[in-house]
Design a protein around this motif. Structure first.
Motif, PDB file in Angstrom:
ATOM      1  N   ILE A 126     -14.535  14.489 -13.966  1.00 24.04           N
ATOM      2  CA  ILE A 126     -13.135  13.942 -13.677  1.00 24.04           C
ATOM      3  C   ILE A 126     -12.894  12.748 -14.420  1.00 24.04           C
ATOM      4  N   ASP A 127     -11.845  12.749 -15.033  1.00 21.80           N
ATOM      5  CA  ASP A 127     -11.509  11.460 -15.750  1.00 21.80           C
ATOM      6  C   ASP A 127     -10.006  11.391 -15.779  1.00 21.80           C
ATOM      7  N   SER A 128      -9.456  10.495 -14.618  1.00 21.63           N
ATOM      8  CA  SER A 128      -8.290  10.288 -14.384  1.00 21.63           C
ATOM      9  C   SER A 128      -7.688   8.822 -14.220  1.00 21.63           C
ATOM     10  N   ALA A 129      -6.419   8.621 -14.633  1.00 24.96           N
ATOM     11  CA  ALA A 129      -5.714   7.251 -14.311  1.00 24.96           C
ATOM     12  C   ALA A 129      -4.638   7.311 -13.271  1.00 24.96           C
ATOM     13  N   PHE A 130      -4.579   6.295 -12.719  1.00 27.57           N
ATOM     14  CA  PHE A 130      -3.246   6.237 -11.699  1.00 27.57           C
ATOM     15  C   PHE A 130      -2.816   4.939 -11.705  1.00 27.57           C
ATOM     16  N   ASP A 131      -1.457   4.783 -11.299  1.00 26.86           N
ATOM     17  CA  ASP A 131      -0.691   3.612 -11.517  1.00 26.86           C
ATOM     18  C   ASP A 131       0.228   3.907 -10.305  1.00 26.86           C
ATOM     19  N   ARG A 132       1.401   3.061 -10.205  1.00 25.12           N
ATOM     20  CA  ARG A 132       2.293   3.244  -9.045  1.00 25.12           C
ATOM     21  C   ARG A 132       3.694   2.874  -9.600  1.00 25.12           C
ATOM     22  N   SER A 133       3.904   3.477 -10.894  1.00 23.02           N
ATOM     23  CA  SER A 133       5.029   3.273 -11.612  1.00 23.02           C
ATOM     24  C   SER A 133       6.429   3.997 -11.235  1.00 23.02           C
ATOM     25  N   ASN A 134       6.021   5.030 -10.638  1.00 18.54           N
ATOM     26  CA  ASN A 134       7.285   5.845 -10.201  1.00 18.54           C
ATOM     27  C   ASN A 134       6.862   6.678  -8.906  1.00 18.54           C
ATOM     28  N   GLY A 135       7.913   7.213  -8.099  1.00 15.28           N
ATOM     29  CA  GLY A 135       7.486   7.740  -6.850  1.00 15.28           C
ATOM     30  C   GLY A 135       6.562   9.017  -7.177  1.00 15.28           C
ATOM     31  N   CYS A 136       6.341   9.602  -8.228  1.00 14.20           N
ATOM     32  CA  CYS A 136       5.378  10.511  -8.407  1.00 14.20           C
ATOM     33  C   CYS A 136       4.049   9.902  -8.443  1.00 14.20           C
ATOM     34  N   GLU A 137       3.874   9.032  -9.378  1.00  7.61           N
ATOM     35  CA  GLU A 137       2.653   8.490  -9.423  1.00  7.61           C
ATOM     36  C   GLU A 137       2.333   7.627  -8.065  1.00  7.61           C
ATOM     37  N   ILE A 138       3.131   7.228  -7.425  1.00  8.52           N
ATOM     38  CA  ILE A 138       2.961   6.578  -5.916  1.00  8.52           C
ATOM     39  C   ILE A 138       2.303   7.889  -4.893  1.00  8.52           C
ATOM     40  N   GLY A 139       3.054   8.993  -5.226  1.00  4.60           N
ATOM     41  CA  GLY A 139       2.726   9.830  -4.409  1.00  4.60           C
ATOM     42  C   GLY A 139       0.972  10.460  -4.714  1.00  4.60           C
ATOM     43  N   ARG A 140       0.855  10.633  -5.976  1.00  2.00           N
ATOM     44  CA  ARG A 140      -0.476  10.764  -6.566  1.00  2.00           C
ATOM     45  C   ARG A 140      -1.619   9.872  -5.845  1.00  2.00           C
ATOM     46  N   TRP A 141      -1.200   8.574  -6.099  1.00  2.00           N
ATOM     47  CA  TRP A 141      -2.036   7.420  -5.363  1.00  2.00           C
ATOM     48  C   TRP A 141      -2.353   7.716  -3.878  1.00  2.00           C
ATOM     49  N   ASN A 142      -1.245   8.034  -3.159  1.00  2.00           N
ATOM     50  CA  ASN A 142      -1.409   8.133  -1.721  1.00  2.00           C
ATOM     51  C   ASN A 142      -2.138   9.319  -1.522  1.00  2.00           C
ATOM     52  N   SER A 143      -1.987  10.147  -2.343  1.00  2.00           N
ATOM     53  CA  SER A 143      -2.677  11.594  -1.816  1.00  2.00           C
ATOM     54  C   SER A 143      -4.203  11.379  -1.846  1.00  2.00           C
ATOM     55  N   LEU A 144      -4.791  10.261  -2.571  1.00  2.40           N
ATOM     56  CA  LEU A 144      -6.054  10.182  -2.650  1.00  2.40           C
ATOM     57  C   LEU A 144      -6.548   8.906  -1.707  1.00  2.40           C
ATOM     58  N   ARG A 145      -5.696   8.604  -0.759  1.00  6.01           N
ATOM     59  CA  ARG A 145      -6.395   7.374   0.363  1.00  6.01           C
ATOM     60  C   ARG A 145      -7.262   7.950   0.923  1.00  6.01           C
ATOM     61  N   PRO A 146      -8.532   7.654   1.332  1.00  2.00           N
ATOM     62  CA  PRO A 146      -8.772   6.235   1.201  1.00  2.00           C
ATOM     63  C   PRO A 146      -9.794   6.107  -0.080  1.00  2.00           C
ATOM     64  N   VAL A 147      -9.827   7.049  -0.854  1.00  2.00           N
ATOM     65  CA  VAL A 147     -10.504   7.042  -2.204  1.00  2.00           C
ATOM     66  C   VAL A 147     -10.263   5.721  -2.878  1.00  2.00           C
ATOM     67  N   LEU A 148      -8.821   5.731  -3.126  1.00  2.00           N
ATOM     68  CA  LEU A 148      -7.951   4.552  -3.509  1.00  2.00           C
ATOM     69  C   LEU A 148      -7.414   3.764  -2.242  1.00  2.00           C
ATOM     70  N   PRO A 149      -7.296   2.438  -2.408  1.00  2.00           N
ATOM     71  CA  PRO A 149      -6.920   1.431  -1.130  1.00  2.00           C
ATOM     72  C   PRO A 149      -5.578   1.720  -1.067  1.00  2.00           C
ATOM     73  N   ASN A 150      -5.074   1.486   0.280  1.00  2.00           N
ATOM     74  CA  ASN A 150      -3.719   1.177   0.419  1.00  2.00           C
ATOM     75  C   ASN A 150      -3.077  -0.087  -0.082  1.00  2.00           C
ATOM     76  N   VAL A 151      -2.115  -0.012  -0.959  1.00  2.00           N
ATOM     77  CA  VAL A 151      -1.627  -1.352  -1.677  1.00  2.00           C
ATOM     78  C   VAL A 151      -0.065  -1.114  -1.169  1.00  2.00           C
ATOM     79  N   ARG A 152       0.532  -2.330  -1.345  1.00  2.00           N
ATOM     80  CA  ARG A 152       1.789  -2.279  -1.107  1.00  2.00           C
ATOM     81  C   ARG A 152       2.566  -3.036  -2.270  1.00  2.00           C
TER      82      ARG A 152
END
Length: 152
Positions: A126-152
Motif C-alpha cells: 500500500i502507498d496511498s495519499a489522501f486529502d479532502r480537496s473535493n467530494g470524492c476525496e472526502i468520501g475516500r477519507w471518510n471510508s477509512l475512518r477510524p484508520v484516518l481521523p474524523n476531521v471537519r
C-alpha cells in the motif's frame, strides 16, 4: 580473416577459463546469495504507517504505526482501525485506489488535512495519499475512518 578471428576468440576464452579459478582461489570463496525471504514480508499480515498533517487537531496529526492480528502499534484506536480494514476486505471498492480521472466530484472543500498510508495490508503493498480537496476525496477519507481521523 575469419579463421584468425575465430582462433583469437578460442585462445582468449581458454586463457580466461584458466585464469578464473586461480583468481577465485586467491580471493577466497564467493559470498553466498542472501535468501529472498529477507526482502519479503514475513507473513502477509498488516503493517501500515499512517502520516496525518493539517487536520487542525494536534492530537490527530502525526505518524502512527498500525499492526493487525493482533491489533497494536502506536495508532490511537488500533483495534477499531483493524476492524474497519477487515470490514473493507469484503467490499468491492478499494479505498486505497485513487479517484478515477473521469470521476464527477462535488466541488466542496473539506479542509487542508492530508494523509499518506504506506506498508502492507494482508501482504498487499500500500502507498496511498489522501486529502479532502473535493467530494470524492472526502468520501475516500471518510471510508477509512477510524484508520484516518474524523476531521471537519
Amino acid at each position: 580473416m575469419m579463421r584468425r578471428l575465430a582462433l583469437t576468440a578460442v585462445v582468449s576464452l581458454a586463457a580466461l577459463s584458466a585464469a578464473a579459478p586461480a583468481a577465485t582461489a586467491a580471493a577466497g570463496p564467493l559470498p553466498l546469495p542472501l535468501p529472498l525471504s529477507l526482502f519479503q514480508e514475513e507473513d502477509g499480515g498488516t503493517h501500515l504507517t499512517v502520516v496525518i498533517t493539517g487536520s487542525g487537531n494536534p492530537e490527530a496529526d502525526g505518524r502512527y504505526e498500525l499492526e493487525c492480528e493482533p491489533a497494536g502499534g502506536t495508532h490511537p484506536v488500533a483495534r477499531q482501525a483493524c476492524e474497519r480494514l477487515a470490514q473493507l476486505e469484503g467490499e468491492d471498492a478499494d479505498p486505497f485506489a485513487p479517484v478515477p480521472a473521469d470521476a464527477m466530484c462535488t466541488q466542496q472543500y473539506g479542509g487542508p488535512a492530508t494523509a499518506r498510508i504506506t506498508g502492507t495490508l494482508q501482504g498487499r503493498r500500500i502507498d496511498s495519499a489522501f486529502d479532502r480537496s473535493n467530494g470524492c476525496e472526502i468520501g475516500r477519507w471518510n471510508s477509512l475512518r477510524p484508520v484516518l481521523p474524523n476531521v471537519r
